[in-house]
Design an enzyme around this catalytic site. Structure first.
Site, mmCIF file in Angstrom:
data_model
loop_
_atom_site.group_PDB
_atom_site.id
_atom_site.type_symbol
_atom_site.label_atom_id
_atom_site.label_comp_id
_atom_site.label_asym_id
_atom_site.label_seq_id
_atom_site.Cartn_x
_atom_site.Cartn_y
_atom_site.Cartn_z
ATOM 1 N N TYR A 91 0.805 -1.217 0.000
ATOM 2 C CA TYR A 91 0.000 0.000 0.000
ATOM 3 C C TYR A 91 0.846 1.279 0.000
ATOM 4 O O TYR A 91 0.307 2.377 -0.114
ATOM 5 C CB TYR A 91 -1.000 0.004 1.163
ATOM 6 C CG TYR A 91 -0.402 -0.268 2.528
ATOM 7 C CD1 TYR A 91 0.381 0.679 3.171
ATOM 8 C CD2 TYR A 91 -0.624 -1.479 3.171
ATOM 9 C CE1 TYR A 91 0.924 0.432 4.424
ATOM 10 C CE2 TYR A 91 -0.085 -1.743 4.414
ATOM 11 C CZ TYR A 91 0.692 -0.776 5.036
ATOM 12 O OH TYR A 91 1.237 -1.037 6.273
ATOM 13 N N LYS A 122 5.590 4.871 4.819
ATOM 14 C CA LYS A 122 6.367 3.925 3.990
ATOM 15 C C LYS A 122 6.635 4.512 2.600
ATOM 16 O O LYS A 122 7.685 4.250 2.009
ATOM 17 C CB LYS A 122 5.657 2.570 3.933
ATOM 18 C CG LYS A 122 5.871 1.803 5.245
ATOM 19 C CD LYS A 122 5.169 0.486 5.279
ATOM 20 C CE LYS A 122 5.342 -0.232 6.608
ATOM 21 N NZ LYS A 122 6.675 -0.764 6.857
HETATM 22 P P1 NAP Z 1 5.663 -7.080 14.027
HETATM 23 O O1 NAP Z 1 5.917 -8.497 14.399
HETATM 24 O O2 NAP Z 1 4.621 -6.321 14.745
HETATM 25 O O3 NAP Z 1 7.060 -6.332 14.121
HETATM 26 C C1 NAP Z 1 7.219 -4.997 14.421
HETATM 27 C C2 NAP Z 1 8.544 -4.911 15.141
HETATM 28 O O4 NAP Z 1 8.919 -3.542 15.274
HETATM 29 C C3 NAP Z 1 8.524 -5.519 16.536
HETATM 30 O O5 NAP Z 1 9.642 -6.373 16.677
HETATM 31 C C4 NAP Z 1 8.653 -4.318 17.465
HETATM 32 O O6 NAP Z 1 9.384 -4.697 18.630
HETATM 33 C C5 NAP Z 1 9.425 -3.357 16.582
HETATM 34 N N1 NAP Z 1 9.208 -1.953 16.943
HETATM 35 C C6 NAP Z 1 8.023 -1.301 17.048
HETATM 36 N N2 NAP Z 1 8.234 -0.025 17.443
HETATM 37 C C7 NAP Z 1 9.585 0.117 17.561
HETATM 38 C C8 NAP Z 1 10.431 1.200 17.935
HETATM 39 N N3 NAP Z 1 9.931 2.407 18.256
HETATM 40 N N4 NAP Z 1 11.779 1.001 17.960
HETATM 41 C C9 NAP Z 1 12.295 -0.214 17.643
HETATM 42 N N5 NAP Z 1 11.550 -1.270 17.278
HETATM 43 C C10 NAP Z 1 10.211 -1.099 17.249
HETATM 44 O O7 NAP Z 1 5.305 -6.899 12.466
HETATM 45 P P2 NAP Z 1 5.625 -7.792 11.180
HETATM 46 O O8 NAP Z 1 4.331 -8.277 10.676
HETATM 47 O O9 NAP Z 1 6.735 -8.735 11.465
HETATM 48 O O10 NAP Z 1 6.123 -6.667 10.153
HETATM 49 C C11 NAP Z 1 7.497 -6.402 9.926
HETATM 50 C C12 NAP Z 1 7.618 -5.341 8.845
HETATM 51 O O11 NAP Z 1 7.016 -5.793 7.639
HETATM 52 C C13 NAP Z 1 6.944 -4.024 9.185
HETATM 53 O O12 NAP Z 1 7.691 -2.962 8.634
HETATM 54 C C14 NAP Z 1 5.606 -4.143 8.489
HETATM 55 O O13 NAP Z 1 5.012 -2.895 8.226
HETATM 56 C C15 NAP Z 1 6.044 -4.848 7.213
HETATM 57 N N6 NAP Z 1 4.943 -5.560 6.540
HETATM 58 C C16 NAP Z 1 4.425 -6.683 7.096
HETATM 59 C C17 NAP Z 1 3.407 -7.357 6.406
HETATM 60 C C18 NAP Z 1 2.816 -8.633 6.937
HETATM 61 O O14 NAP Z 1 1.921 -9.176 6.287
HETATM 62 N N7 NAP Z 1 3.254 -9.143 8.086
HETATM 63 C C19 NAP Z 1 2.945 -6.864 5.188
HETATM 64 C C20 NAP Z 1 3.501 -5.702 4.673
HETATM 65 C C21 NAP Z 1 4.521 -5.065 5.350
HETATM 66 P P3 NAP Z 1 9.211 -3.977 20.076
HETATM 67 O O15 NAP Z 1 7.767 -4.025 20.422
HETATM 68 O O16 NAP Z 1 10.084 -4.808 20.972
HETATM 69 O O17 NAP Z 1 9.731 -2.575 19.917
#
Ligand code: NAP
Length: 265
Positions: free
Chosen positions: A147, A162
């Site tokens: 997106y 993003k």
């Molecule tokens: P997730 O498990 O929620 O991971 C987010 C991570 O960011 C967590 O490890 C969190 O750890 C860390 N984080 C959040 N705020 C932070 C801060 N202020 N400083 C440092 N670390 C921080 O999400 P995910 O699904 O694995 O997604 C990973 C990436 O892929 C993201 O950029 C997401 O937008 C992108 N993405 C995911 C999908 C999908 O389908 N899963 C699709 C498109 C894009 P703490 O809470 O320990 O800080």
């Protein structure tokens, strides 16, 4: 696909590297020989991944860091360099995602996501720069979302942030190529993680699976190793002529016209 241990001697810093997709990157990069520093706010999110990499024979370091705080980000790069001797690869993966209609999004909600995703990615890139420039080598990979260059209801904060990171990626690519530093990005479609299912996908897992099977030509979610291998490719010598790119990995979702029922063919 790759020669074994393609990242031998390389050091990768991965934000959000203890959970979800960040953990998948950390495990795969370590498997390919990288020493890995993973960073996020909560140490308890980092320790299990560090332990798993150690058990598998790799080397990893947990550095509790809030990417919104430039001093903490500087300390993260220093910790990686002190422990492992360089900073070769940076994956800007940390994010804070939640769905919210634009008119209901508070200034704080907007600021918080822009701060983590856009500001955090810039702070990390600028903090990694001195190490990468000194060795005339660096690979910066930012994790976007489909997106960022399209549109999806409820994601205005994340989409805007993003899209900003995508613009940052292109600018870094042209500014820092002279130092041997490349910047690329990945736009993932749907990859199940705890974070994503808690915050992004509405309805039961069965309802989500039904929606995916209708909207994604591949008929399924993405698998973590598929994404981690793309990330490894983009940070590897095999992609040395790729710079400033965003690669989409979404099973064809982006190109699927919503009014076209491909399943009825
Ligand atoms: P997730 O498990 O929620 O991971 C987010 C991570 O960011 C967590 O490890 C969190 O750890 C860390 N984080 C959040 N705020 C932070 C801060 N202020 N400083 C440092 N670390 C921080 O999400 P995910 O699904 O694995 O997604 C990973 C990436 O892929 C993201 O950029 C997401 O937008 C992108 N993405 C995911 C999908 C999908 O389908 N899963 C699709 C498109 C894009 P703490 O809470 O320990 O800080």
């Amino acid at each position: 696909m790759f020669r074994d241990r393609i990242f031998e001697g390389r050091v990768a810093v991965i934000t959000g590297g203890g959970t979800g997709l960040g953990r998948a990157f950390a495990l795969r990069f370590a498997e390919l020989g990288a020493r890995v520093a993973i960073a996020s706010r909560n140490a308890e999110h980092l320790e299990p991944t560090v332990a798993d990499i150690g058990t598998a024979g790799g080397q990893a370091l947990a550095v509790p860091t809030d990417v919104r705080v430039p001093e903490q980000v500087d300390a993260l790069m220093k910790a990686a360099n002190d422990a492992f001797g360089s900073v070769d690869i940076l994956i800007n993966n940390a994010a804070g995602n939640f769905l919210c209609p634009a008119e209901k999004l508070s200034p704080n909600g907007w600021r918080s996501v822009v701060d983590i995703v856009l500001n955090g990615s810039f702070f990390c890139s600028r903090a990694a720069f001195p190490y990468m420039r000194a060795q005339k080598y660096g690979r910066i990979l930012s994790i976007l979302a489909t997106y960022a260059s399209g549109a999806s209801p409820g994601t205005i904060h994340s989409a805007a942030a993003k899209a900003g990171v995508q613009a940052m990626t292109r600018t870094l690519a042209v500014e820092w190529a002279r130092y041997g530093i490349h910047a690329n990005a990945i736009a993932p479609g749907s990859f199940p993680t705890e974070g994503a299912s808690a915050r992004l996908w509405l309805g039961t897992p069965e309802e989500a699976a039904k929606r995916i099977s209708k909207s994604v030509p591949a008929g399924r979610h993405g698998r973590h190793p598929e994404l981690a291998n793309l990330a490894a490719y983009l940070c590897s010598e095999y992609a040395d002529y790729v710079n400033g790119e965003t690669v989409t990995i979404d099973g064809g979702f982006t190109w699927n016209h919503p009014s076209f029922d491909w399943q009825s063919l």
